[in-house]
Enzyme design. Structure first.
Site, PDB file in Angstrom:
ATOM      1  N   ARG A 132      12.135  -1.984 -18.492  1.00 56.65           N
ATOM      2  CA  ARG A 132      10.706  -2.473 -18.881  1.00 56.65           C
ATOM      3  C   ARG A 132      10.505  -2.923 -19.921  1.00 56.65           C
ATOM      4  NH1 ARG A 132       7.719   3.413 -18.700  1.00 56.65           N
ATOM      5  NH2 ARG A 132       5.845   1.732 -18.840  1.00 56.65           N
ATOM      6  N   LYS A 137       0.204  14.209 -22.623  1.00 57.84           N
ATOM      7  CA  LYS A 137       1.228  13.549 -22.879  1.00 57.84           C
ATOM      8  C   LYS A 137       1.140  12.664 -24.116  1.00 57.84           C
ATOM      9  CE  LYS A 137       3.422  10.659 -19.642  1.00 57.84           C
ATOM     10  NZ  LYS A 137       3.557   9.596 -20.282  1.00 57.84           N
ATOM     11  N   ASP A 195      -2.953   5.376 -15.284  1.00 54.73           N
ATOM     12  CA  ASP A 195      -1.653   6.133 -14.752  1.00 54.73           C
ATOM     13  C   ASP A 195      -2.294   7.051 -13.554  1.00 54.73           C
ATOM     14  OD1 ASP A 195      -0.322   5.482 -16.607  1.00 54.73           O
ATOM     15  OD2 ASP A 195      -0.951   7.235 -18.228  1.00 54.73           O
ATOM     16  N   GLN A 209      -0.011   1.465 -25.777  1.00 61.17           N
ATOM     17  CA  GLN A 209       1.554   1.577 -26.357  1.00 61.17           C
ATOM     18  C   GLN A 209       1.682   0.638 -27.438  1.00 61.17           C
ATOM     19  OE1 GLN A 209       4.329   2.057 -23.175  1.00 61.17           O
ATOM     20  NE2 GLN A 209       3.277   3.900 -22.568  1.00 61.17           N
ATOM     21  N   LYS A 250       5.524   0.064 -14.899  1.00 57.89           N
ATOM     22  CA  LYS A 250       5.487   1.407 -15.299  1.00 57.89           C
ATOM     23  C   LYS A 250       6.768   2.096 -14.751  1.00 57.89           C
ATOM     24  CE  LYS A 250       1.309   1.556 -17.110  1.00 57.89           C
ATOM     25  NZ  LYS A 250       1.290   1.761 -18.437  1.00 57.89           N
ATOM     26  N   GLY A 271       8.386   5.378 -21.990  1.00 57.07           N
ATOM     27  CA  GLY A 271       7.890   3.910 -22.587  1.00 57.07           C
ATOM     28  C   GLY A 271       7.200   4.245 -23.765  1.00 57.07           C
TER      29      GLY A 271
HETATM   30  C1  S3P Z   1      -0.060   5.438 -22.953  1.00 57.52           C
HETATM   31  C2  S3P Z   1      -0.398   4.218 -22.654  1.00 57.52           C
HETATM   32  C3  S3P Z   1      -0.553   3.792 -21.159  1.00 57.52           C
HETATM   33  C4  S3P Z   1      -0.051   4.748 -20.265  1.00 57.52           C
HETATM   34  C5  S3P Z   1       1.160   5.568 -20.601  1.00 57.52           C
HETATM   35  C6  S3P Z   1       0.573   6.377 -21.906  1.00 57.52           C
HETATM   36  C7  S3P Z   1       0.071   5.721 -24.495  1.00 57.52           C
HETATM   37  O1  S3P Z   1       0.518   2.648 -21.310  1.00 57.52           O
HETATM   38  O2  S3P Z   1       0.235   4.310 -19.014  1.00 57.52           O
HETATM   39  O3  S3P Z   1       1.371   6.767 -19.628  1.00 57.52           O
HETATM   40  O4  S3P Z   1       0.403   7.105 -24.573  1.00 57.52           O
HETATM   41  O5  S3P Z   1      -0.048   5.311 -25.187  1.00 57.52           O
HETATM   42  P1  S3P Z   1       0.002   1.014 -21.811  1.00 57.52           P
HETATM   43  O6  S3P Z   1      -1.122   1.323 -22.728  1.00 57.52           O
HETATM   44  O7  S3P Z   1       1.125   0.629 -22.152  1.00 57.52           O
HETATM   45  O8  S3P Z   1      -0.504   0.377 -20.286  1.00 57.52           O
END
Ligand code: S3P
Length: 441
Positions: A130, A24, A326, A178, A353, A102
């Site tokens: 969120r 993903k 996750d 993220q 989350k 997110g």
């Molecule tokens: C993700 C980073 C994670 C994860 C999310 C996907 C990403 O979140 O929980 O499902 O693709 O950068 P955070 O880095 O904000 O904790």
């Protein structure tokens, strides 16, 4: 929103060989960087889940073109030719729908902050509650004009008036890939060097894809620097399977009798494999056959996992949390089948989350009969108490739904989860895999 239910029952055996849908995190980033790039690229094993398709559609709104080669019926393209907009994106004609994601919203906000037009991003009820301040703050420091318009302060929808940005040096207040990636994407469009200091290692897919697509980026331990302005150059990519989706079957095989499952082409990026280390410590029985080479810079391989002769509790260490954030709900399920206690702390991020995953996991485990203590930043599961199937809420959260359907494979009675349509946000085909791996009588 519909309220579909899905049930699982105690399986006598789990058997099968399967490819896991594409990662993903990587799929979102490929859509964004490929959608912006100069040239055409072949994308294979894209995750055609609702989350990633929303990001792909957003890039189409900006001018990227997709020609499908293979699609999953009812979802969208898995293999396709992606023609980027050659760094000449056009203003989207409608607001951009990020659905439940997110990652989609935060990464796109970083990108759109540096593009020369106005745009708006919105999402579903969960996404609209969120926190977005974590990306808005650093983007404002870069000179972005971005506002949160949500009923809840600091939340989506986001209104962005694209601007000429300035580079920053930023100390991330939380370990979030993220947030890091939102700043890196903005930095890619900005003249000069943008540097991020991370408090702990987080998934590094953006950095690896920058390298793949020729965007200048250096990594020095926890510090990441992107030099802009830079244009991604189209280059073919095969996306490995998502280890976060594989984790459901790793736990299922560990807790069910007569299990042997092989998962093909699973991503083995070291910033994502702590789930394997934790399962190994707990006594899981698996082998990994790494693929010899990966042209994309993302390691992958096949994992074969069998029933564990015994599972024991463990402590998930602070530095492991961002690497397996996750997978915690499904690891909590494994913990309920282990002897001894499993401690998960320093995981307060789980509360923001897709649902409050600490409250959801604790409540569902207790409803099945497990002994669990809840803390602000995590929980402890005292394993070994017999669990029983029951009807449980999924809290509108795909990972909660799948984790408890996995628990249902190893307990008497029927385990039923509501609102399972959310599973399609990350794992299209989960219900099919559940049916095909499990054998009865
Ligand atoms: C993700 C980073 C994670 C994860 C999310 C996907 C990403 O979140 O929980 O499902 O693709 O950068 P955070 O880095 O904000 O904790």
């Amino acid at each position: 929103m519909t309220n579909n239910t899905l049930s699982s029952h105690r399986a006598d055996a789990l058997r099968g060989v399967s490819s896991i849908p594409g990662d993903k995190s990587i799929s979102h980033r490929v859509a964004i960087l490929g959608g912006l790039s100069r040239g055409c690229m072949e994308v294979s094993n894209f995750l055609c889940s609702h989350d990633c398709l929303n990001t792909l559609r957003a890039m189409e709104q900006l001018g990227a073109r997709i020609t499908p080669r293979r699609s999953r019926p009812g979802f969208g393209p898995v293999d396709f030719t992606l023609e980027g907009c050659a760094m000449a994106p056009k203003q989207p004609q409608t607001d951009i729908d990020c659905g439940n994601s997110g990652t989609g919203m935060r990464l796109l906000a970083g990108l759109l902050s540096g593009l020369p037009f106005e745009s708006r991003l919105f999402g579903d009820d969960s996404l609209s509650s969120r926190p977005m301040k974590r990306i808005v703050d650093p983007l404002l420091l870069m000179g972005a004009q971005i506002k949160t318009l949500g009923e809840k302060p600091g939340c989506a929808p986001l209104a962005i008036h694209g601007s000429r940005l300035r580079p920053i040096e930023y100390h991330l207040p939380m370990a979030s890939a993220q947030v890091k990636s939102a700043i890196l994407l903005a930095g890619m469009l900005t003249e000069g060097c943008t540097t991020i200091h991370q408090p702990a290692l987080t998934r590094d897919h953006t950095e690896r894809l920058f390298h793949h697509f020729g965007v200048p980026c250096t990594v020095d331990a926890l510090d990441v620097t992107v030099s802009g302005p830079a244009a991604p150059i189209a280059r073919d990519i095969a996306i490995p399977g998502d280890i976060s989706s594989a984790a459901f079957w790793l736990v299922a095989a560990s807790i069910c009798p007569n299990a042997e499952i092989t998962l093909r082409r699973v991503g083995l990026n070291p910033t994502r494999t702590a789930v394997l280390n934790v399962l190994r410590r707990m006594g899981a029985d698996f082998d990994i056959a790494p693929a010899p080479d990966s042209e994309t810079g993302e390691p992958y391989g096949d994992i074969t996992i069998r029933t564990a002769s015994s599972l024991r509790g463990t402590e998930i260490l602070r530095h492991e949390i961002p690497n397996l954030i996750d997978e915690i709900p499904v690891l909590a399920v494994a913990a309920a089948f282990a002897s001894g206690t499993t401690h998960i702390r320093h995981a307060g991020e789980l509360r923001v989350k897709e649902s409050d995953r600490i409250a959801a996991t604790v409540s569902n485990l207790r409803a099945m009969g497990a002994h669990v203590d809840e803390y602000d930043d995590g929980f402890s599961v005292a394993g070994g108490n017999p669990l029983t199937g029951c009807t449980l809420p999924s809290y509108g959260d795909h990972r909660i739904a799948m984790s408890f359907l996995i628990a249902g494979l190893a307990v008497p009675g029927v385990t039923t989860l509501d609102s399972v349509e959310n599973i399609d946000t990350s794992y299209p085909g989960f219900a099919h895999d559940l049916r095909s791996f499990a054998f009865y009588g």
